[in-house]
Design an enzyme around this catalytic site. Structure first.
Site, PDB file in Angstrom:
ATOM      1  N   ASP A   4       5.222  -4.112   4.510  1.00 56.61           N
ATOM      2  CA  ASP A   4       6.019  -4.742   3.456  1.00 56.61           C
ATOM      3  C   ASP A   4       7.138  -3.813   3.018  1.00 56.61           C
ATOM      4  OD1 ASP A   4       5.853  -6.931   0.989  1.00 56.61           O
ATOM      5  OD2 ASP A   4       6.529  -4.939   0.335  1.00 56.61           O
ATOM      6  N   TYR A  29      14.679  -1.320  -1.385  1.00 57.20           N
ATOM      7  CA  TYR A  29      13.993  -0.058  -1.139  1.00 57.20           C
ATOM      8  C   TYR A  29      14.870   0.912  -0.346  1.00 57.20           C
ATOM      9  CZ  TYR A  29       9.722  -2.747  -2.274  1.00 57.20           C
ATOM     10  OH  TYR A  29       8.766  -3.536  -2.856  1.00 57.20           O
ATOM     11  N   LYS A  75      12.415  -8.529   1.469  1.00 59.14           N
ATOM     12  CA  LYS A  75      12.752  -9.312   0.286  1.00 59.14           C
ATOM     13  C   LYS A  75      14.253  -9.286   0.021  1.00 59.14           C
ATOM     14  CE  LYS A  75       8.529  -7.331  -1.614  1.00 59.14           C
ATOM     15  NZ  LYS A  75       8.578  -6.117  -0.780  1.00 59.14           N
ATOM     16  N   HIS A  84      13.075 -11.566  -4.482  1.00 53.88           N
ATOM     17  CA  HIS A  84      12.419 -10.412  -5.090  1.00 53.88           C
ATOM     18  C   HIS A  84      12.081 -10.611  -6.570  1.00 53.88           C
ATOM     19  CE1 HIS A  84      12.018  -5.822  -4.241  1.00 53.88           C
ATOM     20  NE2 HIS A  84      11.081  -6.228  -5.058  1.00 53.88           N
ATOM     21  N   LEU A 105      -3.348  -0.717  -6.849  1.00 50.87           N
ATOM     22  CA  LEU A 105      -4.124   0.382  -7.419  1.00 50.87           C
ATOM     23  C   LEU A 105      -3.540   0.852  -8.750  1.00 50.87           C
ATOM     24  CD1 LEU A 105      -4.635   2.430  -4.132  1.00 50.87           C
ATOM     25  CD2 LEU A 105      -6.258   0.869  -5.227  1.00 50.87           C
ATOM     26  N   LYS A 122       0.196   1.590  -0.953  1.00 53.32           N
ATOM     27  CA  LYS A 122       1.172   2.491  -0.342  1.00 53.32           C
ATOM     28  C   LYS A 122       0.706   3.933  -0.477  1.00 53.32           C
ATOM     29  CE  LYS A 122       4.736   5.316  -1.813  1.00 53.32           C
ATOM     30  NZ  LYS A 122       5.169   5.966  -3.073  1.00 53.32           N
ATOM     31  N   SER A 123       0.916   4.705   0.576  1.00 54.47           N
ATOM     32  CA  SER A 123       0.681   6.145   0.532  1.00 54.47           C
ATOM     33  C   SER A 123       1.539   6.786   1.607  1.00 54.47           C
ATOM     34  CB  SER A 123      -0.799   6.476   0.773  1.00 54.47           C
ATOM     35  OG  SER A 123      -0.988   7.889   0.777  1.00 54.47           O
ATOM     36  N   VAL A 124       1.875   8.049   1.424  1.00 52.08           N
ATOM     37  CA  VAL A 124       2.589   8.777   2.477  1.00 52.08           C
ATOM     38  C   VAL A 124       1.680   9.827   3.116  1.00 52.08           C
ATOM     39  CG1 VAL A 124       4.846   8.406   1.412  1.00 52.08           C
ATOM     40  CG2 VAL A 124       3.537  10.462   0.815  1.00 52.08           C
ATOM     41  N   ARG A 135      -5.004   9.394   3.201  1.00 52.29           N
ATOM     42  CA  ARG A 135      -5.105   8.300   2.242  1.00 52.29           C
ATOM     43  C   ARG A 135      -4.746   6.968   2.898  1.00 52.29           C
ATOM     44  NH1 ARG A 135      -4.880   8.797  -3.118  1.00 52.29           N
ATOM     45  NH2 ARG A 135      -6.106  10.654  -2.632  1.00 52.29           N
ATOM     46  N   ASN A 176      -7.497   3.971   2.698  1.00 50.87           N
ATOM     47  CA  ASN A 176      -7.228   2.670   2.090  1.00 50.87           C
ATOM     48  C   ASN A 176      -7.537   1.510   3.027  1.00 50.87           C
ATOM     49  OD1 ASN A 176      -6.406   3.891  -0.275  1.00 50.87           O
ATOM     50  ND2 ASN A 176      -4.210   3.671   0.145  1.00 50.87           N
TER      51      ASN A 176
END
Length: 282
Positions: free
Chosen positions: A46, A51, A76, A112, A194, A235-237, A241, A245
């Protein structure tokens, strides 16, 4: 390897229930992060025009070696107030996103924000109807729409949004809106599933459920979403993680667990974290 169940959208399109979001991921990092998510087993990605990372996301999609038919890509339309969003402007924005992503079609294209004070989203929706009819978007939907916004679309269009992507987590469970989605046949998708920061994940009620299952706080919150039937895009970088998830299919919350998490939505910490769609006009 991929255990993620799919939700059948109202036009028959299958969408993975657990996807990966790239909000706040810089374009220069998006290729690596998206690649790590796809390697971990995610197949739904997504992003959004605002962004600023559609190009990096597209590079990550292209470099992962995953067949296009296995991917589900959402982006979006950033319908900001700086321009008039007539049909041609919407079609140009869609083409721009498609080119940046390096794709020949989008799986899900969303408006959006409703921006109800500008009275423009019905005209935008008409352009999305055209995009959907062309097949260049397999499904179209909305994001951050309130009940009144969905009802207005229903009064002026025969095409029901496939998805409404909204802020949704145990501190802001959006029960009324989810009930309306069920009546209309709109899939509920949670952004910030989260919450934001560590507040939700450090609450005693969440920690107690996590301890009972030998899981992380994030995993039990994501499991709560799954069992409610929500689509979600954590979302995580961080590679660890990202994998954690996705590892939410080897256990199940019981009625007491669900009740403990549900109770947070009426507790002292319950609140909206992100912008209010009734007034947001950035």
């Amino acid at each position: 390897m991929n255990q993620v169940p799919s939700i059948k959208l109202n036009n028959g399109t299958l969408m993975p229930q657990l996807g990966f979001g790239v909000w706040q991921v810089p374009d220069a990092e998006a290729e690596r992060v998206v690649g790590a998510a796809l390697q971990a087993g995610y197949r739904s990605i997504d992003t959004a025009a605002v962004y600023g990372n559609e190009q990096g996301t597209g590079r990550g999609l292209a470099g992962a070696g995953v067949p296009r038919e296995e991917l589900f890509v959402t982006t979006k339309l950033w319908n900001g107030p700086s321009r008039t969003w007539d049909r041609d402007a919407v079609l140009r924005a869609f083409d721009d996103s498609l080119a940046k992503l390096g794709l020949d079609h989008i799986d899900l294209y969303l408006i959006h924000w409703p921006r109800p004070m500008r009275e423009g989203f019905v005209a935008i929706w008409k352009a999305l109807e055209e995009i959907a009819a062309s097949g260049r978007a397999r499904a179209v939907g909305v994001s951050n729409f309130r009940p009144a916004d969905l009802e207005r679309l229903g009064a002026e269009s025969s095409l029901v949004p496939a998805v409404n992507q909204i802020e949704l987590h145990p501190l802001f469970p959006q029960a009324e809106l989810r009930a309306l989605h069920r009546r209309l046949g709109v899939a509920t998708e949670a952004w910030s599933p989260l919450g934001q920061g560590k507040e939700l994940l450090t609450l005693p009620a969440v920690a107690e459920v996590a301890a009972r299952h030998g899981r992380s706080a994030a995993q039990v919150v994501l499991r709560w979403h799954l069992q409610l039937g929500n689509i979600m895009i954590p979302k995580s970088v961080t590679p660890e993680r990202i994998r954690e998830n996705l590892d939410v299919f080897g256990f199940e919350l019981d009625a007491a667990d669900l009740a403990a998490l549900d109770a947070l939505g009426t507790g002292p910490a319950a609140r909206r974290i992100g912008p209010d769609p009734a007034v947001f006009d950035y």
